[in-house]
Design a protein around this motif. Structure first.
Motif, PDB file in Angstrom:
ATOM      1  N   VAL A  16       0.847  -1.209   0.000  1.00  0.00           N
ATOM      2  CA  VAL A  16       0.000   0.000   0.000  1.00  0.00           C
ATOM      3  C   VAL A  16       0.872   1.245   0.000  1.00  0.00           C
ATOM      4  O   VAL A  16       0.629   2.213  -0.744  1.00  0.00           O
ATOM      5  CB  VAL A  16      -0.939  -0.013   1.220  1.00  0.00           C
ATOM      6  N   SER A  17       1.901   1.233   0.837  1.00  0.00           N
ATOM      7  CA  SER A  17       2.792   2.387   0.932  1.00  0.00           C
ATOM      8  C   SER A  17       3.485   2.657  -0.397  1.00  0.00           C
ATOM      9  O   SER A  17       3.567   3.800  -0.852  1.00  0.00           O
ATOM     10  CB  SER A  17       3.814   2.139   2.036  1.00  0.00           C
ATOM     11  N   SER A  18       3.953   1.579  -1.032  1.00  0.00           N
ATOM     12  CA  SER A  18       4.631   1.744  -2.321  1.00  0.00           C
ATOM     13  C   SER A  18       3.669   2.258  -3.392  1.00  0.00           C
ATOM     14  O   SER A  18       4.038   3.074  -4.242  1.00  0.00           O
ATOM     15  CB  SER A  18       5.246   0.413  -2.760  1.00  0.00           C
ATOM     16  N   ALA A  19       2.401   1.760  -3.326  1.00  0.00           N
ATOM     17  CA  ALA A  19       1.413   2.186  -4.329  1.00  0.00           C
ATOM     18  C   ALA A  19       1.047   3.664  -4.177  1.00  0.00           C
ATOM     19  O   ALA A  19       0.598   4.290  -5.142  1.00  0.00           O
ATOM     20  CB  ALA A  19       0.161   1.322  -4.210  1.00  0.00           C
ATOM     21  N   LEU A  20       1.241   4.194  -2.966  1.00  0.00           N
ATOM     22  CA  LEU A  20       0.886   5.600  -2.739  1.00  0.00           C
ATOM     23  C   LEU A  20       1.954   6.574  -3.231  1.00  0.00           C
ATOM     24  O   LEU A  20       1.708   7.778  -3.300  1.00  0.00           O
ATOM     25  CB  LEU A  20       0.656   5.847  -1.237  1.00  0.00           C
ATOM     26  N   LEU A  21       3.142   6.058  -3.564  1.00  0.00           N
ATOM     27  CA  LEU A  21       4.232   6.961  -3.946  1.00  0.00           C
ATOM     28  C   LEU A  21       3.895   7.741  -5.220  1.00  0.00           C
ATOM     29  O   LEU A  21       4.041   8.966  -5.269  1.00  0.00           O
ATOM     30  CB  LEU A  21       5.529   6.172  -4.131  1.00  0.00           C
ATOM     31  N   MET A  22       3.419   7.024  -6.241  1.00  0.00           N
ATOM     32  CA  MET A  22       3.154   7.701  -7.510  1.00  0.00           C
ATOM     33  C   MET A  22       2.033   8.740  -7.377  1.00  0.00           C
ATOM     34  O   MET A  22       2.196   9.884  -7.843  1.00  0.00           O
ATOM     35  CB  MET A  22       2.813   6.689  -8.606  1.00  0.00           C
ATOM     36  N   PRO A  23       0.871   8.400  -6.741  1.00  0.00           N
ATOM     37  CA  PRO A  23      -0.156   9.442  -6.558  1.00  0.00           C
ATOM     38  C   PRO A  23       0.333  10.629  -5.739  1.00  0.00           C
ATOM     39  O   PRO A  23      -0.015  11.774  -6.026  1.00  0.00           O
ATOM     40  CB  PRO A  23      -1.284   8.700  -5.826  1.00  0.00           C
ATOM     41  N   ALA A  24       1.158  10.345  -4.727  1.00  0.00           N
ATOM     42  CA  ALA A  24       1.666  11.443  -3.897  1.00  0.00           C
ATOM     43  C   ALA A  24       2.565  12.367  -4.708  1.00  0.00           C
ATOM     44  O   ALA A  24       2.473  13.598  -4.610  1.00  0.00           O
ATOM     45  CB  ALA A  24       2.420  10.880  -2.692  1.00  0.00           C
TER      46      ALA A  24
END
Length: 226
Positions: A16-24
């Motif tokens: 989940v944390s890794s998936a949030l990097l691009m949107p952030a």
């Protein structure tokens, strides 16, 4: 047993944390671009809008007392008031025949509309002020996990990439938030002055309209008495 439960949870959290990097990162770049756009809009506003608002409010109110309704309308139109403020004052004149209480209610509504208009403008940079640093921190922390793993494995290239992403995210978040904060502060100071001037003009205009109504009523009573 504990490790068997924790491992899937940690893997899920990492995913989940890794998936949030691009949107952030995307949101961070959008907010940085929005801050630059709002800075340009602020400069345009300072050279055009604020200059128009340099109107002698006391002189204009005094002019209201020496003129007829039609002359007041023309005076407002010729003045360097903001277009929205001219429209608000024209709306009051258009409803000059209303009772005093209704006219005051209309003036309050027009002022509230102006306040809402300015609030909508400043809300954009207020949101960037709050969310920019938060997203910057999020995009800073996420790459540090893989960076720490790379450090343990001696993978200096992955470590350097992770640290570079983290530093860039921090700088971008702080830049967007700081820029938006300054823009909001400047605009709020301007808009408070605009609203104060408009309120004074409305009160002066309503006083003139009320006096005009009183004069007409006196004439009517005098005519009826004769």
């Amino acid at each position: 047993m504990t490790e068997a439960v924790l491992t899937p949870l940690k893997d899920t959290m990492h995913a989940v944390s890794s998936a949030l990097l691009m949107p952030a990162l995307a949101a961070l770049l959008f907010m940085l671009a929005l801050s630059v756009f709002e800075l340009g809009a602020l400069l345009v506003e300072s050279f055009i809008g604020a200059r128009r608002m340099k109107v002698g409010v006391p002189e204009l109110i005094n002019a209201f007392h020496r003129k007829s309704i039609e002359e007041i309308r023309e005076e407002i139109e010729r003045s360097r008031l903001l277009r929205r403020h001219k429209a608000a004052l024209a709306e009051l004149i258009r409803h000059a025949g209303l009772p005093a209480a209704s006219l005051q209610a209309l003036a309050r509504r027009l002022l509230a509309g102006e306040e809402l208009h300015y609030t909508r403008i400043t809300n954009r940079t207020d949101v960037v002020t709050r969310l920019g640093p938060m997203l910057g921190l999020m995009a800073t922390l996420i790459p540090l996990g893989p960076g720490m793993i790379a450090l343990g494995q001696g993978d200096t290239k992955t470590l350097a990439d992770s640290l570079l992403t983290a530093f860039d995210a921090t700088v971008s978040g702080l830049a967007a938030g700081g820029l938006a904060f300054v823009i909001s502060r400047v605009r709020k100071r301007w808009y408070e002055d605009h609203l104060s001037s408009l309120e004074a003009l409305m009160e002066g205009l309503m006083e003139v309209l009320a006096r005009g109504r009183g004069t007409e009523e006196e004439k009517t009573l005098a005519g009826g008495g004769g």
